[in-house]
Design a protein around this motif. Structure first.
Motif, mmCIF file in Angstrom:
data_model
loop_
_atom_site.group_PDB
_atom_site.id
_atom_site.type_symbol
_atom_site.label_atom_id
_atom_site.label_comp_id
_atom_site.label_asym_id
_atom_site.label_seq_id
_atom_site.Cartn_x
_atom_site.Cartn_y
_atom_site.Cartn_z
ATOM 1 N N PHE A 122 0.890 -1.344 0.119
ATOM 2 C CA PHE A 122 0.041 0.115 -0.009
ATOM 3 C C PHE A 122 0.720 1.362 -0.019
ATOM 4 O O PHE A 122 0.418 2.412 0.175
ATOM 5 N N ASP A 123 2.252 1.108 -0.252
ATOM 6 C CA ASP A 123 3.027 2.159 -0.188
ATOM 7 C C ASP A 123 3.462 2.346 -1.801
ATOM 8 O O ASP A 123 4.541 2.858 -2.330
ATOM 9 N N LEU A 124 2.440 2.132 -2.788
ATOM 10 C CA LEU A 124 2.419 2.450 -4.148
ATOM 11 C C LEU A 124 1.600 3.741 -4.554
ATOM 12 O O LEU A 124 0.575 3.262 -4.884
ATOM 13 N N PRO A 125 2.079 4.865 -4.725
ATOM 14 C CA PRO A 125 1.610 6.011 -4.794
ATOM 15 C C PRO A 125 0.724 6.100 -6.163
ATOM 16 O O PRO A 125 -0.178 6.799 -6.450
ATOM 17 N N LYS A 126 1.205 5.491 -7.139
ATOM 18 C CA LYS A 126 0.531 5.761 -8.520
ATOM 19 C C LYS A 126 -0.303 4.326 -9.020
ATOM 20 O O LYS A 126 -0.776 4.158 -10.118
ATOM 21 N N LEU A 127 -0.305 3.304 -8.080
ATOM 22 C CA LEU A 127 -1.064 2.254 -8.173
ATOM 23 C C LEU A 127 -2.679 2.505 -8.701
ATOM 24 O O LEU A 127 -3.378 3.086 -7.915
ATOM 25 N N LEU A 147 -3.781 4.191 -0.976
ATOM 26 C CA LEU A 147 -3.979 3.983 -2.284
ATOM 27 C C LEU A 147 -4.417 5.041 -2.964
ATOM 28 O O LEU A 147 -5.792 4.706 -3.340
ATOM 29 N N LYS A 148 -4.235 6.237 -3.105
ATOM 30 C CA LYS A 148 -5.155 7.369 -3.319
ATOM 31 C C LYS A 148 -5.179 7.315 -4.925
ATOM 32 O O LYS A 148 -6.354 8.161 -5.372
ATOM 33 N N SER A 149 -4.617 6.768 -5.714
ATOM 34 C CA SER A 149 -4.641 6.633 -7.035
ATOM 35 C C SER A 149 -5.409 5.285 -7.444
ATOM 36 O O SER A 149 -5.827 5.371 -8.708
ATOM 37 N N LEU A 150 -5.728 4.423 -6.749
ATOM 38 C CA LEU A 150 -6.553 3.377 -7.050
ATOM 39 C C LEU A 150 -8.027 3.598 -7.670
ATOM 40 O O LEU A 150 -8.500 4.244 -6.884
#
Length: 343
Positions: A122-127, A147-150
């Motif tokens: 969950f430390d993947l900002p562009k996922l 995951l703000k971009s999910l």
């Protein structure tokens, strides 16, 4: 003689291994130039060693449909990777080093053996797309809120009994797939998701939908909850249903106006209807059961068994007559053919 055969078999095995290594060695140059590393459906139990050589240049990794059990630690070197497909393997754990993949947009981990997820996932900002379907997850960590971009989340066919409230913080989420779990309800916090347009949570234990979700998810046009205790009739009594139904109909009207061909399933309301027996069925009394029922006589005085025997004899006689007639016709045709050939 036996030793010679054993030596020959070892040589064949070695030849097979060398051939496999040679095959991936030949792929090394294209992998290095394009950054697209693919070895799907190769019956592999581990990553080919050549992948580590080009790890820093990987943009797309496709290892779908193998028997891989461990994701190698050097995956943390794939900092330029934007799509990683690891579906249909035997992976049980995700390495923490995956958090280094800050450019990753698509992560496919479905059909594996994952029971828990590290916070690193969950430390993947562009996922934007995360598929965790068909695993053994019993809970989703609260850190999923990061995951703000999910946009797309698939957690179908796991062992989840609840969804965290933190899903309501995924402001980019458009689709939520959560079928075939043991969910008893949908979080009220989903009402915060202004972009959410689809919820599919079939085959769970959900008996209601929060009215806030129907009212405030202004883009929500599809809810599919077949195989749950909730019925369409109960949903129609929920506050906000009329607003949701208006959006749903507007969606299909817009599609039809644009000339899009829709199948019958497209108009599925998404809920099971309550089964209500007809008034006549409720009023009908069961026929009393006789402990020793005797066959009722027919108007001709024959018993039901005698009538059945007559029917079978009549059917047999008719079939026999049809066969005889067919044989006569065939014999006649043959005689005509024979006389024609003589002439």
């Amino acid at each position: 003689m036996g030793n010679c055969l054993a030596c020959d078999r070892r040589q064949v095995d070695n030849l097979t291994v060398d051939k496999s290594r040679f095959s991936f060695s030949r792929r090394l140059d294209p992998w290095d130039k394009t950054g697209m590393v693919a070895f799907r459906n190769s019956d592999l139990r581990e990553f080919p060693k050549q992948v580590e050589v080009v790890a820093k240049k990987v943009r797309v990794l496709d290892a779908t449909g193998n028997k891989i059990t461990v994701i190698p630690d050097y995956v943390e070197l794939m900092v330029t990777c934007n799509r990683m497909g690891l579906s249909k393997n035997r992976i049980a754990e995700v390495p923490r080093g995956i958090s280094n993949l800050t450019n990753l947009r698509v992560l496919l981990l479905d059909n594996n053996r994952i029971r828990t997820l590290p916070k690193a996932v969950f430390d993947l900002p562009k996922l934007e797309r995360l598929n965790l379907a068909h695993n053994y997850l019993m809970e989703l960590p609260r850190s999923i809120r990061k995951l703000k971009s999910l946009k797309y989340l698939d957690i179908c066919n796991n062992k989840l009994v609840s969804l965290p409230r933190e899903l309501g913080e995924l402001q980019s989420l458009e689709e939520l797939h959560a079928s075939s779990n043991a969910l008893a309800r949908l979080p009220v916090d989903l009402a915060k998701l202004e972009r959410l347009r689809l919820i599919i949570a079939e085959s769970n234990m959900i008996d209601s939908v929060p009215s806030e979700v129907l009212l405030y998810c202004e883009n929500l046009q599809t809810i599919a909850l077949h195989g749950n205790p909730i019925t369409l009739e109960k949903l129609q009594e929920t506050k906000g249903y009329s607003e949701f139904e208006a959006r749903r109909k507007a969606k299909w009207d817009k599609s039809l106006a644009a000339g899009v061909l829709l199948g019958a399933s497209r108009f599925d309301e998404g809920f099971d209807r309550a089964i209500v027996s007809s008034p006549t069925a409720r009023q009908k009394k069961p026929t009393p059961f006789a402990l020793d029922p005797s066959p009722s006589p027919s108007p001709s005085g024959d018993s039901s068994q005698q009538l059945l025997d007559k029917k079978q004899r009549s059917s047999h006689t008719g079939l026999k007559n049809r066969k005889n007639k067919k044989s006569t016709v065939q014999a006649h045709e043959l005689s005509i053919d024979a006389s024609s050939s003589q002439n």
